[in-house]
Design an enzyme around this catalytic site. Structure first.
Site, PDB file in Angstrom:
ATOM      1  N   GLY A 207      -2.311  -2.193   1.264  1.00  0.00           N
ATOM      2  CA  GLY A 207      -3.557  -2.274   0.519  1.00  0.00           C
ATOM      3  C   GLY A 207      -4.240  -0.921   0.404  1.00  0.00           C
TER       4      GLY A 207
ATOM      5  CD  GLU B 124      -1.483  -3.464  -3.035  1.00  0.00           C
ATOM      6  OE1 GLU B 124      -2.088  -3.899  -2.021  1.00  0.00           O
ATOM      7  OE2 GLU B 124      -0.779  -4.175  -3.770  1.00  0.00           O
TER       8      GLU B 124
END
Ligand code: NAI
Length: 707
Positions: free
Chosen positions: A107, A110
């Site tokens: 994440g 991301e």
């Protein structure tokens, strides 16, 4: 904004700082905080752009892994619309930069990819390691990464999960600039340049220049799938990750995200992911020892010695040298010493050839290893690991010698795989400094280090050993003293059933094949051939006096050894081997099996794959339950970590005890009871297995109840 995320300013630049120690994971509140900060940057006319940075030692290192379990158990609804947060970042009309140090994983990467630009310090690493937890990137990682890095690189990074360093990330196009010196200042300077240039902030999702064409992409996906099926055999996540990256090349960004979301959900709710997350936490859990607090005093390990330069001694010495600890290797024979040192050099040379480190590095590691035939120099080492032949008399003699030579406070460790640590310790005047350090072959590769606690072993010695395991990049698991400790005691039962199955009618390749299909790195008979059947033969001779009359025992392995078939090293064992060490079923072995079965009055019949799996796995599990009840293993998860790291047990099945939980202990117990009726006392059900089955509980419940 939350306490976890703050917005400060440097003139016209907003500085968004994530402060969620220790690794700035994306726990609830962090994405919300970033969203709020971006909103403020957007609406505050005095701000012209912003930098996102992590407080402390890293950027956002990834998701909060505990959250996944809460979602699958239904304890928590899926969190905020994280994809929406990332879109809002990307749509910010003012340029925003992610400034990366430490790790931007999962994440974290991301988030960074939704920023218009990324800068990083040279030591930073980025990656999408979700597959290691049986997952895939779930917030458009599989869609944005190919747009930045190209399809080849993205599919590899998402499918194997390995990180890349800042330099590579820059070459791939994931990072726009490497910042030498102060990261925040460098990031601000970069942003000011961008503002001055008037460049329209680029949105990753709108880029398509790196998405390739059908012809080149087809090949990339074929190669990636082949690779994944080889290196991550049986795992669904790498293939799902490849499908998701492929979607980026076939569909719009939105449709690609929708496909990624579906695949992510399938993985998240899979047994595989739950098992891998269990292993992830398990590897941390095993370092907790109830009666040894974290602040227990430890000894300093500055200098080590290893006795024996054979299969294990050489590998153990390499571990010390790799950790920068000078190590003396003592042998009794010049020839054995030379052979051992040559093997160490050859292993290092292979690493240099594979590009793992430089020749210079290899020489500096070699220089840390001092071969010798005498005890000179051992008087001031902090630890000795004994790896001489497996035999009690020899071990006792060696420990008595060490007791005379080593300084007070030196740790005396034995690498024995089966022998009684207390008996070895009694050969010294300082049993409290004796402990088992059971490495696994090849010792320079396998991560497991079973630490065997003797009755007298003192707490400082244990604490030091556990810390040393970490330093040697091993997973240390503390176990109690009994025949074979945890790993080999269970393996004994597993190997026993494998042989019984062959005696009863299965072919060696059928037994190995079924277990390979289950996900084991190798079948038990092929493992025997690799390790050397003579090793077990020697151990069985040593323990002959413990054999119970009237109890069935495997007949084949000893007979193979008597024929000089020690496995790969003699070109034949359960199989025969060609020059490429490929196992080939041997009609001679089949004849021998039939003959031995006839002699023993065993009626041979066809055996199903299901029976092979049940007999071997339930033998492991039943013994594991006994070990747990006796307190030889501290927790069920400790057994799982031992099997995953030392015995090639597939991590995606979570280890044998977790696997038992997924089958259901009721079913396991029922079958064990049936086997007990059919086969006799070797299958006596473990009382703990019976109890948990009757209570409808799992081994994981047992661990929780006993915390
Ligand atoms: P090995 O036979 O390859 O090496 C033993 C070495 O010890 C020989 O080179 C021998 O010359 C040397 N040696 C004998 N007496 C000595 C003495 N007094 N001082 C110094 N060196 C001496 O045996 P291997 O396989 O390395 O096993 C060593 C120990 O490690 C055994 O206790 C074994 O049970 C244990 N072990 C073996 C594993 C394996 O897969 N081979 C795995 C884990 C533990």
């Amino acid at each position: 904004m939350s306490e976890l995320v703050s917005l400060t300013r440097d003139g016209e630049i907003g500085i968004i700082t994530v402060n969620n120690p220790p690794v700035n994971a994306l726990s609830p509140g962090v994405p919300e905080g970033i969203a709020a900060a971006i909103k403020q940057v957007k609406t505050d006319d005095s701000l012209k752009g912003a930098v996102l940075i992590g407080a402390g030692k890293t950027f956002i290192a990834g998701a909060d892994i505990r959250e996944f379990g809460k979602i699958t158990s239904g304890e928590r609804k899926a969190g905020i619309d994280f994809l929406g947060v990332l879109l809002a970042i990307e749509d910010c009309p003012k340029p925003v930069v992610a400034a990366i140090h430490g790790t931007a994983f999962g994440g974290g990467l991301e988030v960074a990819m939704a920023f218009h630009y990324r800068v990083a310090v040279p030591s930073a690493q980025v990656g999408q390691p979700e597959v290691k937890l049986g997952l895939i990137p779930g917030a458009a990682g599989t869609q944005r990464l190919p747009r930045l890095a190209g399809v080849d690189k993205a599919v590899r990074m998402c499918a194997d999960g390995n990180p890349v360093g800042a330099k590579e990330a820059f070459e791939y196009g994931i990072v726009d600039r490497i910042i030498e010196g102060d990261l925040l200042q460098g990031a601000i300077a970069f942003l000011r340049e961008k503002i001055a240039s008037g460049e329209k902030p680029p949105k990753t999702r709108e880029r398509d220049d790196k998405l390739g064409d059908d012809a080149s992409n087809v090949m990339a996906f074929i190669v990636a799938r082949e690779q994944a099926m080889k290196t991550a055999r049986g795992m669904m996540a790498p293939l799902a990750a490849i499908d998701a990256v492929e979607a980026a090349t076939l569909y719009s960004f939105e449709e690609g995200c929708a496909r990624e979301a579906r695949l992510f959900k399938e993985c998240l709710f899979s047994e595989q992911s739950k098992a891998l997350i269990h292993v992830f936490f398990g590897e941390r859990e095993v370092s907790k020892i109830p009666d040894i607090p974290r602040d227990t005093k430890m000894f300093e390990i500055k200098k080590a010695a290893v006795l024996g330069a054979g299969t294990m001694g050489g590998g153990i010495a390499m571990n010390y040298a790799n950790a920068g600890i000078p190590v003396i290797v003592k042998e009794t024979q010049q020839e054995a010493l030379d052979r051992g040192m040559a093997t160490i050099r050859k292993n290092y040379e292979n690493s240099v050839k594979k590009g793992r480190f430089s020749r210079e590095e290899m020489e500096s590691r070699m220089a840390l290893i001092s071969p010798t035939l005498s005890y000179d120099g051992l008087e001031d080492v902090d630890i000795v690991t004994e790896a001489v032949f497996e035999g009690m008399e020899l071990k006792k003699q060696v420990f008595a010698e060490l007791d005379k030579i080593c300084k007070p406070g030196a740790i005396l460790a034995s690498n024995t795989s089966t022998l009684n640590i207390d008996e070895i310790a009694r050969a010294t005047s300082r049993p409290e400094f004796v402990i088992g350090h059971h490495f696994f072959s090849p010792a320079n590769v396998m991560r497991l280090l079973e630490m065997v606690r003797g009755r007298a072993t003192n707490k400082e010695v244990i604490a030091t050993s556990m810390a040393l395991a970490k330093r040697l990049k091993k997973v240390g698991v503390l176990v109690g003293n009994c025949y074979g400790f945890v790993g080999n005691r269970m393996l004994h039962q597993y190997g026993r059933e494998a042989q019984f199955l062959v005696e009863e009618g299965a072919k060696p390749q059928e037994v190995d094949g079924a277990l390979y299909k289950l996900g084991m790195a190798m079948g038990p008979l092929a493992v025997g051939d690799l390790a050397g059947l003579d090793v077990g033969w020697r151990i069985r001779k040593e323990h002959k006096h413990l054999e119970k009359p009237g109890v069935r025992k495997p007949l084949l392995a000893d007979r193979l050894c008597e024929m000089g078939r020690f496995g790969q090293k003699t070109g034949a064992g359960w199989y025969k081997y060609d020059e490429n060490r490929k196992p080939i079923p041997d009609p001679e072995v089949e004849k021998l099996i039939e003959q031995i079965a006839a002699e023993a009055g065993i009626k041979r019949h066809a055996i199903s794959e299901e029976e092979i799996i049940e007999r071997t796995q339930y033998a492991l599990i039943n013994e594991g339950a006994k070990i747990l009840e006796e307190g030889i293993a501290l927790r069920a998860v400790d057994i799982d970590i031992i099997y995953v790291n030392g015995y090639g047990y597939p991590a995606w099945r979570g280890g044998p005890m977790w696997y038992a939980d997924t089958i259901g202990l009721k079913k396991v117990y029922e079958r064990v009871r049936q086997f007990n009726e059919e086969q006799g006392e070797l299958w006596t059900p473990a009382p703990l297995l019976k109890k948990l089955a009757e209570e409808g509980k799992t081994f994981a419940d047992y661990d929780k109840d006993n915390q």
